[in-house]
Design an enzyme around this catalytic site. Structure first.
Site, PDB file in Angstrom:
ATOM      1  N   ASP A   1       0.999  -1.124   0.059  1.00 12.69           N
ATOM      2  CA  ASP A   1      -0.133  -0.079  -0.138  1.00 12.69           C
ATOM      3  C   ASP A   1       0.809   1.092  -0.036  1.00 12.69           C
ATOM      4  O   ASP A   1       0.382   2.439   0.586  1.00 12.69           O
ATOM      5  CB  ASP A   1      -0.937  -0.018   1.103  1.00 12.69           C
ATOM      6  CG  ASP A   1      -2.144  -0.814   0.890  1.00 12.69           C
ATOM      7  OD1 ASP A   1      -2.784  -0.723  -0.544  1.00 12.69           O
ATOM      8  OD2 ASP A   1      -2.564  -1.650   1.836  1.00 12.69           O
TER       9      ASP A   1
ATOM     10  N   ARG B   1     -16.668  -2.303  -3.024  1.00 13.32           N
ATOM     11  CA  ARG B   1     -15.323  -1.217  -3.100  1.00 13.32           C
ATOM     12  C   ARG B   1     -14.321  -1.682  -3.842  1.00 13.32           C
ATOM     13  O   ARG B   1     -13.614  -1.106  -4.820  1.00 13.32           O
ATOM     14  CB  ARG B   1     -14.524  -0.993  -1.697  1.00 13.32           C
ATOM     15  CG  ARG B   1     -13.482  -0.046  -1.731  1.00 13.32           C
ATOM     16  CD  ARG B   1     -13.227   0.565  -0.434  1.00 13.32           C
ATOM     17  NE  ARG B   1     -12.709  -0.215   0.600  1.00 13.32           N
ATOM     18  CZ  ARG B   1     -13.189  -0.492   1.617  1.00 13.32           C
ATOM     19  NH1 ARG B   1     -14.840  -0.464   1.824  1.00 13.32           N
ATOM     20  NH2 ARG B   1     -12.761  -1.532   2.577  1.00 13.32           N
TER      21      ARG B   1
ATOM     22  N   SER C   1     -14.677  -3.176   6.806  1.00 10.34           N
ATOM     23  CA  SER C   1     -14.530  -4.857   6.823  1.00 10.34           C
ATOM     24  C   SER C   1     -15.514  -5.704   7.443  1.00 10.34           C
ATOM     25  O   SER C   1     -15.589  -5.534   8.591  1.00 10.34           O
ATOM     26  CB  SER C   1     -13.088  -5.015   7.518  1.00 10.34           C
ATOM     27  OG  SER C   1     -12.777  -6.258   7.467  1.00 10.34           O
TER      28      SER C   1
ATOM     29  N   SER D   1     -18.242 -12.058   7.187  1.00  7.94           N
ATOM     30  CA  SER D   1     -19.509 -12.945   6.506  1.00  7.94           C
ATOM     31  C   SER D   1     -19.138 -14.254   6.924  1.00  7.94           C
ATOM     32  O   SER D   1     -18.074 -14.703   6.979  1.00  7.94           O
ATOM     33  CB  SER D   1     -20.045 -12.587   5.153  1.00  7.94           C
ATOM     34  OG  SER D   1     -19.234 -13.556   4.307  1.00  7.94           O
TER      35      SER D   1
ATOM     36  N   GLY E   1      -9.359 -17.278  -8.146  1.00  4.37           N
ATOM     37  CA  GLY E   1      -9.559 -15.838  -7.359  1.00  4.37           C
ATOM     38  C   GLY E   1     -10.161 -16.179  -6.082  1.00  4.37           C
ATOM     39  O   GLY E   1     -10.659 -17.436  -5.840  1.00  4.37           O
TER      40      GLY E   1
ATOM     41  N   ASP F   1      -7.255  -3.795  -5.193  1.00  5.72           N
ATOM     42  CA  ASP F   1      -6.860  -2.508  -4.802  1.00  5.72           C
ATOM     43  C   ASP F   1      -5.592  -1.910  -5.111  1.00  5.72           C
ATOM     44  O   ASP F   1      -5.284  -0.472  -5.318  1.00  5.72           O
ATOM     45  CB  ASP F   1      -7.063  -2.612  -3.275  1.00  5.72           C
ATOM     46  CG  ASP F   1      -7.762  -3.488  -2.593  1.00  5.72           C
ATOM     47  OD1 ASP F   1      -8.258  -4.467  -3.235  1.00  5.72           O
ATOM     48  OD2 ASP F   1      -8.433  -3.232  -1.412  1.00  5.72           O
TER      49      ASP F   1
HETATM   50  N1  GLY Z   1      -7.489  -1.390   0.041  1.00  8.31           N
HETATM   51  C1  GLY Z   1      -8.227  -2.008   1.201  1.00  8.31           C
HETATM   52  C2  GLY Z   1      -9.574  -1.582   1.147  1.00  8.31           C
HETATM   53  O1  GLY Z   1     -10.239  -0.991   0.473  1.00  8.31           O
HETATM   54  O2  GLY Z   1     -10.207  -2.110   2.322  1.00  8.31           O
END
Ligand code: GLY
Length: 407
Positions: free
Chosen positions: A120, A252, A368, A371, A238, A180
């Site tokens: 990141d 997201r 986050s 589930s 995946g 991401d």
């Molecule tokens: N990049 C991590 C998220 O979108 O939660």
């Protein structure tokens, strides 16, 4: 799948789809509302700046309020990015001074390798240090961001041609990329631009190609993460982490795909990325509830008792506004129009309107959500989160002027 568009006689642009009729019935954000939203955002940031200059905002709020934290999370860059956006919008020197204090902190973080053993680096260093370099010529920002780019390329695997997202390298359970990461790549394109060394952009090109070849499914929904064989580099499978289940589309993640394909196109000019953008955006638009702000996973549509992810709508809006820059007028207008309708819904129904109810900008995001079928922990559900606030401000800024992107 082919997306059909028809031009209207009055010069507008319409998709021959029922869902587009429904989107088009929603209002557009006006210039006054954009100005008002940016003004509130700047006031809110200035209001809470003293508390969050030596400290940073936590990734998510609790009961609407962010706690102060050190510079140790993957999300710190968004708060600094908000400060830079506020500085661009209202020009108050206190903002510049705070952002420069942050740049020193990012420099210390990268030279001391504090929580940088992940992919990141772009989320951390583009809206903070690259932005500081672009806006005020910060040499320390440039130095820190180049070190972050070196750190990011150290996670590239020749076997598989991708940047590993998380965890220690060379373990089969970690041998994967995540969608991401497309937003981490502009740091590498910027590094090549300022150094003249193509080693960064070569890796960004390869990672983009590998990602888009594997995470986009036949129906143009997307995988959150994708594994490769450690011995051969062959694509394996995946898997979701933060989506509802394998096979669903994490809201997201799909938005990272929209913005990621737009940035992929910006930096490579590859026509297939524009095509992929249209399909991935189309899938997203087909799975929105009536107020245009998705639930946390696109599996859920109107009328279910599930949390929203308002941050996803802001990210998608930024991606559409970015890609619109490279499209012919009619298509560009179509995506700009959608972004304005997203922003109107966010402004009317999700944005914080009172300093006392929250120290963030946009409510109802989900970081986050665990589930029975995913692998993530449970936190930051139906709260503000730092990237939701940042991308809301970025989208508003994009709509208010010709913005020089931090990405
Ligand atoms: N990049 C991590 C998220 O979108 O939660």
């Amino acid at each position: 799948m082919v997306i059909f568009y028809i031009s209207l006689s009055e010069g507008g642009f319409e998709k021959m789809e029922k869902y587009w009729e429904s989107i088009r019935s929603k209002p557009l954000i006006t210039s006054d509302e954009i100005e008002d939203a940016l003004k509130f955002s700047c006031d809110q940031i200035l209001n809470y700046l003293p508390e969050f200059t030596d400290k940073f905002q936590n990734a998510y709020s609790e009961n609407g309020f962010y706690a102060p934290i050190d510079n140790v999370q993957w999300t710190n860059g968004f708060w600094t990015g908000e400060i830079w956006l506020a500085y661009e919008n209202c020009g108050d020197n206190r903002l510049k001074e705070a952002a420069e204090i942050h740049i020193e902190s990012y420099y210390q973080r990268i030279i001391n390798k504090i929580s940088v053993d992940h992919h990141d680096m772009g989320f951390l260093y583009s809206p903070s240090c690259v932005a500081g370099y672009k806006l005020i010529g910060s040499e320390l920002g440039k130095k820190a961001a180049l070190l972050a780019a070196d750190q990011l390329i150290s996670r590239f695997h020749d076997k598989g041609n991708f940047i590993q997202a998380w965890g220690s390298m060379n373990e089969p359970d970690n041998y994967r990329l995540i969608i991401d990461c497309l937003l981490n790549l502009p740091l590498l394109y910027w590094a090549s631009e300022v150094t003249g060394d193509t080693k960064y952009s070569d890796i960004a090109d390869k990672h983009t190609h590998t990602t888009l070849a594997n995470v986009i499914r036949e129906d143009y929904s997307t995988w959150h993460t994708f594994y490769f064989n450690m011995e051969t580099g062959e694509p394996e499978r995946g898997s979701t982490c933060q989506g509802y289940r394998d096979g669903s589309a994490w809201a997201r993640g799909q938005a990272w795909g929209i913005y990621g394909t737009a940035l992929g196109y910006k930096y490579t000019g590859r026509a297939e990325y524009m095509e992929q953008f249209e399909h991935v955006a189309d899938y997203y638009l087909r799975h929105l509830p009536t107020d245009l702000i998705p639930y946390w996973d696109l599996e859920f549509t109107s009328g279910v008792d599930q949390p929203r992810d308002s941050s996803s709508a802001s990210i998608a809006a930024c991606g559409m506004l970015e890609m619109a820059k490279y499209m012919e007028d009619d298509k560009a207008d179509y995506y700009i129009d959608i972004a304005k309708r997203f922003l109107k819904s966010l402004y009317d129904n999700y944005a914080v309107k009172d300093h006392k109810t929250s120290n963030g900008l946009v409510l109802h995001s989900t970081y986050s959500n665990s589930s029975p079928y995913n692998t993530c922990n449970h936190y930051g559900v139906d709260e503000c989160n730092s990237w939701g606030d940042y991308f809301y401000m970025e989208a508003l800024t994009r709509l208010s002027k010709d913005w020089n992107v931090y990405w």
